[in-house]
Write an enzyme that holds these catalytic residues in place. Structure first.
Site, short mmCIF file in Angstrom:
data_model
loop_
_atom_site.label_atom_id
_atom_site.label_comp_id
_atom_site.label_asym_id
_atom_site.label_seq_id
_atom_site.Cartn_x
_atom_site.Cartn_y
_atom_site.Cartn_z
N PRO A 9 0.74 -0.47 8.81
CA PRO A 9 0.81 0.76 8.63
C PRO A 9 -0.29 1.45 7.35
CG PRO A 9 2.60 -0.26 7.40
CD PRO A 9 1.76 -0.86 8.44
N ASN A 10 -0.45 2.12 7.28
CA ASN A 10 -1.85 3.45 6.61
C ASN A 10 -3.63 2.61 6.43
OD1 ASN A 10 0.17 4.89 5.84
ND2 ASN A 10 1.18 3.16 4.53
N ARG A 17 -8.32 6.54 2.74
CA ARG A 17 -6.99 6.18 1.93
C ARG A 17 -7.74 5.22 0.78
NH1 ARG A 17 -3.22 1.88 2.82
NH2 ARG A 17 -1.80 1.56 1.54
N TYR A 22 -9.75 0.20 -0.96
CA TYR A 22 -9.99 -0.37 0.03
C TYR A 22 -11.07 0.13 0.37
CZ TYR A 22 -4.75 -0.38 -0.18
OH TYR A 22 -3.50 -0.87 -0.50
N ASN A 71 -3.29 -8.29 8.99
CA ASN A 71 -3.01 -7.47 8.04
C ASN A 71 -1.93 -6.26 8.27
OD1 ASN A 71 -3.10 -5.78 5.39
ND2 ASN A 71 -4.63 -5.37 5.17
N ALA A 74 1.87 -2.58 4.08
CA ALA A 74 3.28 -2.59 3.48
C ALA A 74 4.43 -3.53 3.94
CB ALA A 74 4.33 -0.87 3.17
N GLU A 95 -2.95 -14.42 7.23
CA GLU A 95 -2.78 -12.90 6.75
C GLU A 95 -4.01 -12.15 5.49
OE1 GLU A 95 0.30 -11.57 3.47
OE2 GLU A 95 1.05 -13.39 3.97
N HIS A 97 -5.35 -9.62 2.72
CA HIS A 97 -5.22 -8.12 2.40
C HIS A 97 -6.70 -8.11 1.48
CE1 HIS A 97 -0.99 -8.71 2.43
NE2 HIS A 97 -0.77 -9.79 2.28
N ARG A 104 -2.18 -5.80 -7.81
CA ARG A 104 -1.29 -4.68 -7.97
C ARG A 104 -0.28 -4.08 -8.51
NH1 ARG A 104 -3.11 -2.55 -2.42
NH2 ARG A 104 -2.88 -0.29 -3.79
#
Length: 143
Positions: A9-10, A17, A22, A71, A74, A95, A97, A104
């Site tokens: 998502p996103n 964004r 990012y 990735n 969320a 995985e 990111h 964060r």
């Protein structure tokens, strides 16, 4: 060799964004660079904002491809369903990111999928995807 990159998502908004976190490059602009760097690897790409659609895609290819770079956005921090999917398929999953999630918000420090993945790469911007591909390559193919 065939690798699937899956973004959750996103991540369709990369480049627009929160560019301070990012970056300013969209994934569609970055993907050709990966394909050029690894011409002997078939790199496919899939993105969805919907958890079940991500699971369906990983189940669809997870028994025939050589690896998945995931990735989960969320969903990383909430999805037991993605964890179970990763454990169910044959393909190794890395995985990734873009940001260092440990720098964060505290809720981003816990991953529900890490223990099901071969490894985790975070904090290297879009280069995290390249590092994940390298981790999936046989040693003789690393560039």
């Amino acid at each position: 060799m065939k690798i699937l990159i899956v973004n959750g998502p996103n991540l369709n908004l990369l480049g627009r964004r929160e560019p301070g976190i990012y970056g300013q490059t969209s994934f569609d602009d970055f993907l050709p660079q990966l394909r050029q760097r690894y011409p002997d690897v078939e790199i496919d790409y899939f993105q969805s904002n919907i958890e079940g659609v991500l699971i369906d895609k990983m189940q669809q290819v997870g028994f025939s491809c050589d690896g998945i770079v995931l990735n989960a956005g969320a969903y990383t921090h909430t999805s037991i369903a993605l964890h179970d999917c990763i454990r169910s398929i044959k393909a190794p999953v890395i995985e990734v990111h873009i940001s260092n999630v440990h720098q964060r918000e505290e809720f981003r420090h816990k991953s529900m999928i890490s223990s099901a993945c071969r490894g985790v790469i975070c904090g290297f911007g879009l280069d995290s995807y390249r590092l994940a591909i390298e981790a999936l390559l046989p040693t003789r193919m690393c560039i």
